[in-house]
Scaffold this motif. Structure first.
Motif, PDB file in Angstrom:
ATOM      1  N   LEU A 132       0.820  -1.217   0.000  1.00 19.09           N
ATOM      2  CA  LEU A 132       0.000   0.000   0.000  1.00 19.09           C
ATOM      3  C   LEU A 132       0.853   1.266   0.000  1.00 19.09           C
ATOM      4  O   LEU A 132       0.319   2.356   0.117  1.00 19.09           O
ATOM      5  N   TYR A 133       2.186   1.111  -0.124  1.00 17.78           N
ATOM      6  CA  TYR A 133       3.091   2.265  -0.031  1.00 17.78           C
ATOM      7  C   TYR A 133       2.772   3.057   1.233  1.00 17.78           C
ATOM      8  O   TYR A 133       2.592   4.270   1.205  1.00 17.78           O
ATOM      9  N   MET A 134       2.694   2.343   2.340  1.00 19.62           N
ATOM     10  CA  MET A 134       2.245   2.929   3.594  1.00 19.62           C
ATOM     11  C   MET A 134       3.285   2.689   4.681  1.00 19.62           C
ATOM     12  O   MET A 134       3.846   1.605   4.797  1.00 19.62           O
ATOM     13  N   LEU A 135       3.523   3.740   5.482  1.00 18.20           N
ATOM     14  CA  LEU A 135       4.410   3.640   6.630  1.00 18.20           C
ATOM     15  C   LEU A 135       3.643   4.143   7.849  1.00 18.20           C
ATOM     16  O   LEU A 135       2.955   5.168   7.777  1.00 18.20           O
ATOM     17  N   THR A 136       3.747   3.419   8.950  1.00 20.10           N
ATOM     18  CA  THR A 136       3.052   3.816  10.178  1.00 20.10           C
ATOM     19  C   THR A 136       4.036   3.867  11.338  1.00 20.10           C
ATOM     20  O   THR A 136       5.034   3.145  11.354  1.00 20.10           O
ATOM     21  N   LEU A 137       3.716   4.733  12.294  1.00 20.83           N
ATOM     22  CA  LEU A 137       4.385   4.665  13.585  1.00 20.83           C
ATOM     23  C   LEU A 137       3.609   3.626  14.380  1.00 20.83           C
ATOM     24  O   LEU A 137       2.407   3.758  14.582  1.00 20.83           O
ATOM     25  N   TRP A 138       4.291   2.581  14.795  1.00 16.65           N
ATOM     26  CA  TRP A 138       3.673   1.486  15.545  1.00 16.65           C
ATOM     27  C   TRP A 138       3.983   1.722  17.012  1.00 16.65           C
ATOM     28  O   TRP A 138       5.150   1.736  17.415  1.00 16.65           O
ATOM     29  N   LEU A 139       2.964   1.929  17.802  1.00 19.40           N
ATOM     30  CA  LEU A 139       3.117   2.136  19.236  1.00 19.40           C
ATOM     31  C   LEU A 139       2.778   0.834  19.945  1.00 19.40           C
ATOM     32  O   LEU A 139       1.609   0.482  20.110  1.00 19.40           O
TER      33      LEU A 139
END
Length: 198
Positions: free
Chosen positions: A133-140
């Motif tokens: 998805l060409y997606m980057l997330t901050l994973w908490l």
């Protein structure tokens, strides 16, 4: 409540420091901001980078793998925004410097970390990439003292999509893993082809 930033592996940090100390590596980088900064450059905010390999529907846990560590590169000016980022990768010989880069995810990561600092629950920050998805997330991650080298997202962990986020997914809005993964699963599930009209 402060975030519990995990310590980066010493070889990963050393490889970034060596690259920052090498005029050749900095000049070869395609990051204009690194070339123009004066003074000491410092790697800050080490974050483990995971890739989401498989989203498992129907209550299963997603599969992730640790692919690197990312450091935000700060200049000598206090309280200035990060100028770029440095990424390391795991090779058969251990952690090594991969590349410098800049772009929207650098500022977006800083913004998401500042937002997360204001939460009332303690988290361990990580980055989670969803390449399809060409997606980057901050994973908490909900266990602030977990070993950063091995873990899967828990249903109660938070994912904060970084800007630019895929269409229809709001950037910088925290989502529980249990809520966001079904949305991602739906987006990654191919639509069945309908038969031709009679």
């Amino acid at each position: 409540m402060p975030l519990h930033v995990p310590p980066a592996p010493a070889p990963a940090l050393r490889s970034v420091l060596a690259a920052l100390g090498s005029p050749t590596a900095v000049r070869a980088a395609r990051t204009p901001s690194l070339k123009t900064l004066q003074g000491q450059l410092t790697p800050e905010s080490p974050l483990p980078v995971y890739v989401l390999d498989q989203i498992t529907p129907l209550g299963g846990r997603p599969r992730t793998r640790l692919t690197g560590w990312r450091f935000l590169i700060q200049g000598a000016e206090p309280n200035a925004a990060a100028a770029a980022a440095a990424e390391t990768m795991l090779t058969p010989d251990g952690w090594t410097f991969s590349h410098f880069f800049e772009g929207p995810y650098v500022a977006s990561t800083e913004r998401a970390l500042r937002q997360a600092e204001s939460l009332t629950t303690a988290y361990q920050p990580r980055l989670l990439s969803v390449p399809e998805l060409y997606m980057l997330t901050l994973w908490l991650h909900g266990d602030p003292v977990a070993d950063a080298s091995s873990c899967r997202p828990a249903p109660g962990d938070l994912l904060v999509p970084l800007a630019p986020a895929p269409p229809g997914i709001a950037a910088h809005r925290p989502h529980r893993v249990a809520d966001l993964l079904p949305v991602l699963t739906h987006r990654l599930t191919p639509t069945p082809l309908l038969g031709s009209p009679a």
